[in-house]
Design an enzyme around this catalytic site. Structure first.
Site, short mmCIF file in Angstrom:
data_model
loop_
_atom_site.label_atom_id
_atom_site.label_comp_id
_atom_site.label_asym_id
_atom_site.label_seq_id
_atom_site.Cartn_x
_atom_site.Cartn_y
_atom_site.Cartn_z
N HIS A 1 -7.02 4.74 3.97
CA HIS A 1 -5.75 5.34 4.36
C HIS A 1 -5.76 6.86 4.23
O HIS A 1 -6.53 7.42 3.44
CB HIS A 1 -4.59 4.76 3.55
CG HIS A 1 -4.65 5.05 2.08
ND1 HIS A 1 -5.43 4.33 1.21
CD2 HIS A 1 -4.04 6.00 1.32
CE1 HIS A 1 -5.28 4.81 -0.02
NE2 HIS A 1 -4.44 5.84 0.02
N GLU B 1 -0.31 0.92 -3.26
CA GLU B 1 0.79 1.84 -3.03
C GLU B 1 1.52 1.43 -1.77
O GLU B 1 1.06 0.55 -1.03
CB GLU B 1 0.27 3.28 -2.90
CG GLU B 1 -0.65 3.52 -1.73
CD GLU B 1 -1.29 4.92 -1.75
OE1 GLU B 1 -1.98 5.25 -2.73
OE2 GLU B 1 -1.09 5.67 -0.79
N GLN C 1 -8.93 8.20 2.12
CA GLN C 1 -9.21 7.70 0.78
C GLN C 1 -9.00 6.21 0.64
O GLN C 1 -8.50 5.55 1.55
CB GLN C 1 -8.34 8.45 -0.23
CG GLN C 1 -6.84 8.34 0.09
CD GLN C 1 -5.99 9.20 -0.84
OE1 GLN C 1 -5.24 8.67 -1.64
NE2 GLN C 1 -6.11 10.52 -0.74
N ARG D 1 -12.30 9.50 -2.54
CA ARG D 1 -12.19 10.26 -1.30
C ARG D 1 -13.37 9.90 -0.40
O ARG D 1 -14.53 10.05 -0.80
CB ARG D 1 -12.21 11.75 -1.66
CG ARG D 1 -11.35 12.60 -0.80
CD ARG D 1 -11.31 14.04 -1.31
NE ARG D 1 -10.23 14.29 -2.24
CZ ARG D 1 -10.37 14.97 -3.39
NH1 ARG D 1 -11.53 15.47 -3.74
NH2 ARG D 1 -9.33 15.16 -4.16
N HIS E 1 -8.26 3.27 -2.87
CA HIS E 1 -8.10 3.07 -4.31
C HIS E 1 -8.68 1.72 -4.69
O HIS E 1 -8.58 0.76 -3.93
CB HIS E 1 -6.62 3.12 -4.70
CG HIS E 1 -5.93 4.35 -4.18
ND1 HIS E 1 -6.21 5.61 -4.65
CD2 HIS E 1 -5.00 4.50 -3.22
CE1 HIS E 1 -5.45 6.48 -3.99
NE2 HIS E 1 -4.72 5.83 -3.13
ZN ZN Z 1 -3.58 6.81 -1.68
#
Ligand code: ZN
Length: 315
Positions: free
Chosen positions: A170, A113, A94, A190, A96
Site C-alpha cells: 500500500h 490499518e 510499504q 518500505r 506491515h
Molecule cells: Zn501503512
C-alpha cells in the site's frame, strides 16, 4: 468517572507532509507536517489527557494504572492508534507485518490499518495490492524495479474507506487527507520510495527482504470494503469494518443520537462540524479536530449537532 477523555497529541513532520492539518485547528511547526497522532499510547508519540480527573496524564500511563477505564482488558499495551495524515506527496510504497512476524523480528505488534478518506484532490490515487501471483515472481519484479507492472493503483475520493490488513502492499498518494485507525505499531517495511532523497541528500532505507517475506500472495487478495449504513431520525451510522483487531464506524449526526456502549471503550475523532456531547446530563462542546475516548464507565451518551465522526473500538 463518567467523563470523556479529551486528548492533545503529537504532530510529526514528514518529507511528504503539508499544511492541511491546520484545517483541524492544530498549530503546525512547518509546512511539512504529515501526521497527527491523535489517539496514541505508542512510545513514538503519546497523547496527553486534556481535561477532568486525569488531566495531564499520558495515555500509556493512564492505560497502565487505570485499566478499569478500559474494561480491565488484558492487552499489555493500548492496542489502537488513530492518526490524521496529510499526504502532500506520495508516501513510500510499504507493507506491515502481522503480529507473529512483528513480535518475532521487531518486538512489537504487527499492523493492520484502515483509511477513511477525508479529502482527495481530483485524480488522487493510492497503491492497494499488487499483481504478483507467487513469491518468486514478486521478488523478481521488485529486484527488476518493475513498479508500473507490480503496483496496483486505485483512484480515490472523499468518503471512501479502505481496509489494509497486514501483508497488503500500500501507499497513500499525493493530495489525500485520511483518518487512519490502526494497531498500535510503528513497524513499516518500505518496498519502494520513488528514489527520493531527503533534505540531506539521503535515500530512505528500504526493507526488501522483510517485504518479500510478509507481502500477501497473490497480491490481489483484498477486502471488499463493503460499508453498511443504518439511518435514524437524527443520524446516519455506518459500519466501515469489523476486523480481527478493531471495529470502525462513521457517525454522521444531523440532529442528535443517543448511543449505548457496545464495547469496553470507544475512540472518537471529530472530522467535521460542531455540537455537544452529553454524558448523564454533563454537556461539553465538541468540534472538528477534537479526539476523545469514551471510557468503560460511560454506559451511554448523546450527541447533538451537525457532526461527522469516526469511531473505533478494540476487539
Ligand atoms: Zn501503512
Amino acid at each position: 468517572m463518567k467523563e470523556a477523555l479529551f486528548l492533545k497529541s503529537v504532530l510529526h513532520e514528514k518529507i511528504w507532509g503539508g499544511t492541511h492539518l491546520k484545517e483541524f485547528g492544530y498549530d503546525l511547526p512547518s509546512d511539512k507536517v504529515g501526521e497527527y497522532w491523535a489517539i496514541s499510547a505508542h512510545p513514538h508519540g503519546v497523547s496527553i489527557v486534556k481535561n477532568g480527573t486525569y488531566a495531564q496524564m499520558p495515555l500509556d500511563k493512564l492505560y497502565a494504572e487505570h485499566r478499569e477505564l478500559f474494561g480491565n482488558r488484558t492487552e499489555s499495551v493500548f492496542p489502537l492508534l488513530t492518526k490524521i495524515l496529510d499526504a502532500n506527496d506520495w508516501l513510500s510504497v510499504q507493507v506491515h507485518p502481522d503480529d507473529a512476524y512483528g513480535q518475532k523480528h521487531e518486538g512489537e505488534l504487527g499492523k493492520t490499518e484502515c483509511w477513511y478518506i477525508i479529502s482527495a484532490k481530483p485524480g488522487a490515487e493510492i497503491v492497494y495490492g499488487h499483481t504478483a501471483k507467487t513469491r518468486v515472481q514478486l521478488a523478481e519484479m521488485i529486484h527488476a524495479g518493475a513498479w508500473d507492472e507490480l503496483l496496483t493503483k486505485v483512484p480515490v475520493k472523499a468518503g471512501e474507506f479502505y481496509h489494509v490488513p497486514s501483508g497488503t502492499m500500500h501507499a497513500i498518494g499525493a493530495g489525500i487527507v485520511i483518518l487512519e485507525t490502526q494497531q498500535s505499531s510503528d513497524t513499516t517495511y518500505r518496498v519502494y520510495d520513488f528514489d527520493r532523497r531527503d533534505a540531506q541528500g539521503n535515500l530512505r532505507e528500504l526493507h526488501i527482504q522483510q517485504s518479500i517475506d510478509v507481502l500477501t500472495i497473490p497480491g490481489d487478495q483484498l477486502p471488499d470494503n463493503k460499508v453498511t449504513v443504518e439511518t435514524f431520525d437524527g443520524a446516519e451510522l455506518s459500519t466501515l469494518v469489523k476486523s480481527d483487531f478493531f471495529d470502525v464506524f462513521k457517525w454522521v449526526i444531523t440532529k442528535n443520537h443517543a448511543f449505548k456502549k457496545i464495547a469496553d471503550y470507544t475512540l472518537v475523532s471529530v472530522l467535521d462540524g460542531s455540537g455537544q456531547l452529553d454524558i448523564d446530563g454533563q454537556v461539553v462542546s465538541i468540534k472538528k479536530g477534537d479526539h476523545f475516548i469514551l471510557p468503560s464507565p460511560v454506559e451511554s451518551w448523546k450527541i447533538t449537532g451537525q457532526l461527522e465522526m469516526i469511531a473505533s473500538q478494540p476487539k
